[in-house]
Design a protein around this motif. Structure first.
Motif, PDB file in Angstrom:
ATOM      1  N   LEU A   1       0.852  -1.181   0.000  1.00  0.00           N
ATOM      2  CA  LEU A   1       0.000   0.000   0.000  1.00  0.00           C
ATOM      3  C   LEU A   1       0.899   1.246   0.000  1.00  0.00           C
ATOM      4  O   LEU A   1       1.581   1.544   0.974  1.00  0.00           O
ATOM      5  N   THR A   2       0.905   1.971  -1.116  1.00  0.00           N
ATOM      6  CA  THR A   2       1.733   3.164  -1.244  1.00  0.00           C
ATOM      7  C   THR A   2       0.983   4.378  -0.709  1.00  0.00           C
ATOM      8  O   THR A   2      -0.166   4.623  -1.083  1.00  0.00           O
ATOM      9  N   VAL A   3       1.651   5.136   0.150  1.00  0.00           N
ATOM     10  CA  VAL A   3       1.049   6.317   0.783  1.00  0.00           C
ATOM     11  C   VAL A   3       2.003   7.484   0.539  1.00  0.00           C
ATOM     12  O   VAL A   3       2.819   7.833   1.384  1.00  0.00           O
ATOM     13  N   ASP A   4       1.910   8.079  -0.642  1.00  0.00           N
ATOM     14  CA  ASP A   4       2.899   9.101  -1.025  1.00  0.00           C
ATOM     15  C   ASP A   4       2.297  10.309  -1.725  1.00  0.00           C
ATOM     16  O   ASP A   4       3.002  11.091  -2.352  1.00  0.00           O
ATOM     17  N   GLY A   5       0.985  10.470  -1.639  1.00  0.00           N
ATOM     18  CA  GLY A   5       0.344  11.612  -2.280  1.00  0.00           C
ATOM     19  C   GLY A   5       0.437  11.594  -3.789  1.00  0.00           C
ATOM     20  O   GLY A   5       0.230  12.607  -4.446  1.00  0.00           O
ATOM     21  N   GLY A   6       0.741  10.429  -4.359  1.00  0.00           N
ATOM     22  CA  GLY A   6       0.840  10.289  -5.799  1.00  0.00           C
ATOM     23  C   GLY A   6       2.230  10.511  -6.363  1.00  0.00           C
ATOM     24  O   GLY A   6       2.413  10.548  -7.585  1.00  0.00           O
ATOM     25  N   ALA A   7       3.239  10.617  -5.475  1.00  0.00           N
ATOM     26  CA  ALA A   7       4.593  10.954  -5.938  1.00  0.00           C
ATOM     27  C   ALA A   7       5.186   9.918  -6.887  1.00  0.00           C
ATOM     28  O   ALA A   7       5.977  10.260  -7.774  1.00  0.00           O
ATOM     29  N   ALA A   8       4.811   8.668  -6.726  1.00  0.00           N
ATOM     30  CA  ALA A   8       5.320   7.609  -7.616  1.00  0.00           C
ATOM     31  C   ALA A   8       4.372   7.361  -8.776  1.00  0.00           C
ATOM     32  O   ALA A   8       4.532   6.374  -9.510  1.00  0.00           O
ATOM     33  N   LEU A   9       3.383   8.247  -8.930  1.00  0.00           N
ATOM     34  CA  LEU A   9       2.424   8.176 -10.051  1.00  0.00           C
ATOM     35  C   LEU A   9       1.716   6.832 -10.117  1.00  0.00           C
ATOM     36  O   LEU A   9       1.470   6.285 -11.203  1.00  0.00           O
ATOM     37  N   GLY A  10       1.389   6.294  -8.950  1.00  0.00           N
ATOM     38  CA  GLY A  10       0.598   5.079  -8.899  1.00  0.00           C
ATOM     39  C   GLY A  10       1.380   3.793  -9.005  1.00  0.00           C
ATOM     40  O   GLY A  10       0.785   2.718  -8.993  1.00  0.00           O
ATOM     41  N   HIS A  11       2.702   3.861  -9.083  1.00  0.00           N
ATOM     42  CA  HIS A  11       3.498   2.640  -9.187  1.00  0.00           C
ATOM     43  C   HIS A  11       3.763   2.062  -7.808  1.00  0.00           C
ATOM     44  O   HIS A  11       3.828   2.782  -6.830  1.00  0.00           O
TER      45      HIS A  11
END
Length: 257
Positions: free
Chosen positions: A247-257
Motif C-alpha cells: 500500500l503506497t502512501v505518497d500523495g501520488g509521488a510515484a504516479l501510482g506505481h
C-alpha cells in the motif's frame, strides 16, 4: 483491536511513534522496540500516564540474539504477540559509487536484516502457539521508483518488501497476514535532517527536474499519522482478506506505481 498485543520497531520517533500512538489509542498493548532506550522509556511513561498500555524494550534489531531475547521478553511480560510492525529504518545518502562499506552494510543491517530477524522471531512464536496475526513492514515508495543518491536505501527497502510478501505467502495457510506500507516524503526527523533550508520541503512538493522527481500531486508532505492510518488498516480486521499487498502512501509521488 482492543486487548491485542503489538510489537513495533523503530518506536522512538517518526512513523514508528505515530504507529505506537495509534495502536495505543485503539486499546492495543504495545511493546516499544528501538535502540534509543531513553526516548522509549519517556514515550512509554507518557502513554501509560494517559491511560494506555505500553512498555519499552530497548534493543538493536541488527542483532539476531538480541531480537530473539527481546521477543521472548515481550511475550513473558505482555502475552502472545498479535501484531508486528517493522518500522526501524536508517537512510544513508550518496551516489552509488561513493557509498562506503559502512553505508551499505548498516543500511541493509537495519532496513532488511532487522526486518528478517524480527519477523522470524515473532512468526515462529505465533506458529508455536497456533496464533493468527498480522505483520506490516514500513518500506518506501523508493523501493519501486529510482531516486538519485538513494541506491542503498532503495535496494534495502525493495529487499524488505519482497521478503515480507514472500513471508506472507509462506504463512498464509496458518492465518497470518503480511503486508507492506510504502510511504513517500513524510514529515519526520529522518526527512528534515536532509533539508538544508526551508525551500527543500517546497522542492519535494513541486518536484526537481534535474533529479527526475515529479513532485507530489496532492501538494503536501505526509504527516506520520497518514502512514500510521495505513498501517492500522492493514493490521485490522478490515483488511482480513488482504495479504502480500503493498500500500503506497505518497500523495501520488510515484504516479501510482
Amino acid at each position: 483491536m482492543e486487548n491485542k498485543v503489538a510489537l513495533v520497531t523503530g518506536a522512538a520517533g517518526g512513523i514508528g511513534e505515530a504507529v505506537v500512538r495509534a495502536l495505543v489509542g485503539r486499546g492495543v498493548t504495545v511493546a516499544l522496540v528501538d535502540r534509543n532506550g531513553d526516548r522509549l522509556e519517556e514515550l512509554a511513561k507518557e502513554l501509560r500516564n494517559d491511560g494506555g498500555r505500553a512498555e519499552a524494550f530497548p534493543v538493536d534489531v541488527t542483532s539476531s540474539a538480541a531480537v530473539e531475547s527481546v521477543v521472548a521478553e515481550v511475550e513473558q511480560h505482555l502475552g502472545g504477540i498479535d501484531y508486528l510492525v517493522n518500522g526501524a529504518g536508517v537512510l544513508r545518502l550518496g551516489q552509488a559509487r561513493d557509498l562506503t562499506d559502512d553505508d551499505w552494510t548498516t543500511t541493509f543491517a537495519v532496513n532488511t536484516t532487522g526486518v528478517f530477524f524480527t519477523s522470524r522471531a515473532v512468526v515462529n512464536r505465533m506458529l508455536a502457539q497456533g496464533r493468527r496475526g498480522a505483520i506490516v513492514t514500513v518500506a518506501s515508495n523508493a523501493a519501486g521508483t529510482a531516486r538519485m543518491d538513494m541506491s542503498a536505501y532503495s535496494a534495502s527497502k525493495a529487499a524488505a518488501t519482497m521478503f515480507t510478501k514472500t513471508l506472507g505467502l509462506e504463512v498464509s495457510k496458518f492465518g497470518i497476514r503480511a503486508n507492506v506500507v510504502a510511504p513517500g516524503s513524510t514529515d519526520t526527523p529522518m526527512l528534515s535532517s536532509l533539508w538544508e533550508d526551508s525551500s527543500a520541503a517546497r522542492a519535494s512538493i513541486d518536484g526537481v527536474a534535474s533529479a527526475y522527481r515529479v513532485g507530489i500531486p496532492l501538494g503536501r508532505i505526509a504527516q506520520p499519522e497518514h502512514i500510521a492510518d495505513a498501517v492500522l488498516f492493514l493490521l485490522s480486521d478490515m483488511a482480513a482478506h488482504i495479504t502480500m499487498h503493498e500500500l503506497t502512501v505518497d500523495g501520488g509521488a510515484a504516479l501510482g506505481h
